[in-house]
Design a protein around this motif. Sequence first.
Motif, PDB file in Angstrom:
ATOM      1  N   ILE A 191       0.815  -1.214   0.000  1.00 21.52           N
ATOM      2  CA  ILE A 191       0.000   0.000   0.000  1.00 21.52           C
ATOM      3  C   ILE A 191       0.847   1.262   0.000  1.00 21.52           C
ATOM      4  N   THR A 192       1.932   1.244   0.716  1.00 21.76           N
ATOM      5  CA  THR A 192       2.886   2.334   0.693  1.00 21.76           C
ATOM      6  C   THR A 192       4.262   1.701   0.630  1.00 21.76           C
ATOM      7  N   GLU A 193       5.209   2.476   0.261  1.00 20.99           N
ATOM      8  CA  GLU A 193       6.556   1.922   0.185  1.00 20.99           C
ATOM      9  C   GLU A 193       6.950   1.353   1.543  1.00 20.99           C
ATOM     10  N   GLY A 194       7.252   0.086   1.575  1.00 16.96           N
ATOM     11  CA  GLY A 194       7.691  -0.557   2.797  1.00 16.96           C
ATOM     12  C   GLY A 194       6.618  -1.237   3.616  1.00 16.96           C
ATOM     13  N   THR A 195       5.347  -1.178   3.200  1.00 23.96           N
ATOM     14  CA  THR A 195       4.266  -1.800   3.968  1.00 23.96           C
ATOM     15  C   THR A 195       3.378  -2.632   3.061  1.00 23.96           C
ATOM     16  N   GLU A 196       3.067  -3.842   3.514  1.00 21.49           N
ATOM     17  CA  GLU A 196       2.114  -4.716   2.820  1.00 21.49           C
ATOM     18  C   GLU A 196       0.841  -4.779   3.638  1.00 21.49           C
ATOM     19  N   ILE A 197      -0.270  -5.045   2.946  1.00 17.53           N
ATOM     20  CA  ILE A 197      -1.561  -5.147   3.624  1.00 17.53           C
ATOM     21  C   ILE A 197      -2.277  -6.413   3.165  1.00 17.53           C
ATOM     22  N   SER A 198      -2.910  -7.112   4.095  1.00 19.35           N
ATOM     23  CA  SER A 198      -3.653  -8.319   3.757  1.00 19.35           C
ATOM     24  C   SER A 198      -5.045  -7.957   3.251  1.00 19.35           C
ATOM     25  N   ALA A 199      -5.729  -8.933   2.711  1.00 20.91           N
ATOM     26  CA  ALA A 199      -7.124  -8.730   2.294  1.00 20.91           C
ATOM     27  C   ALA A 199      -7.976  -8.453   3.535  1.00 20.91           C
ATOM     28  N   ALA A 200      -8.999  -7.649   3.363  1.00 22.99           N
ATOM     29  CA  ALA A 200      -9.881  -7.296   4.483  1.00 22.99           C
ATOM     30  C   ALA A 200     -10.769  -8.468   4.866  1.00 22.99           C
ATOM     31  N   GLN A 201     -10.997  -8.609   6.159  1.00 24.73           N
ATOM     32  CA  GLN A 201     -11.915  -9.609   6.682  1.00 24.73           C
ATOM     33  C   GLN A 201     -12.985  -8.866   7.481  1.00 24.73           C
ATOM     34  N   ALA A 202     -14.227  -8.911   7.019  1.00 22.63           N
ATOM     35  CA  ALA A 202     -15.330  -8.257   7.721  1.00 22.63           C
ATOM     36  C   ALA A 202     -15.853  -9.194   8.803  1.00 22.63           C
ATOM     37  N   ARG A 203     -16.080  -8.654   9.989  1.00 22.37           N
ATOM     38  CA  ARG A 203     -16.626  -9.439  11.089  1.00 22.37           C
ATOM     39  C   ARG A 203     -17.221  -8.507  12.120  1.00 22.37           C
ATOM     40  N   THR A 204     -17.948  -9.072  13.068  1.00 28.97           N
ATOM     41  CA  THR A 204     -18.552  -8.296  14.142  1.00 28.97           C
ATOM     42  C   THR A 204     -17.828  -8.606  15.443  1.00 28.97           C
TER      43      THR A 204
END
Length: 78
Positions: free
Chosen positions: A4-17
């Motif tokens: 998402i930005t240089e130096g950072t990865e992001i996983s897929a979103a998980q929706a939950r309550t």
Amino acid sequence: MTTITEGTEISAAQARTIEEPEIDRRSTNSPYFGRFTCDVCGDDFAVHRWLSVEERKFTDIETRQTWSGLVVLACDRN
């Protein structure tokens, strides 16, 4: 994972309550959790009975340090 930005990865979103017992437990384990501000109503997490959230894991590419991030989609107070 997506970068998402240089130096950072992001996983897929998980929706939950997140229900009140988990909110209480997480607030006890980390005092800052209960003080986070709800994106929907603006109140602290600690005053809610439930929060519908999108949860993601972030990873620093260099250090491989991982942390969680929450975005509130809905709550019991709106």
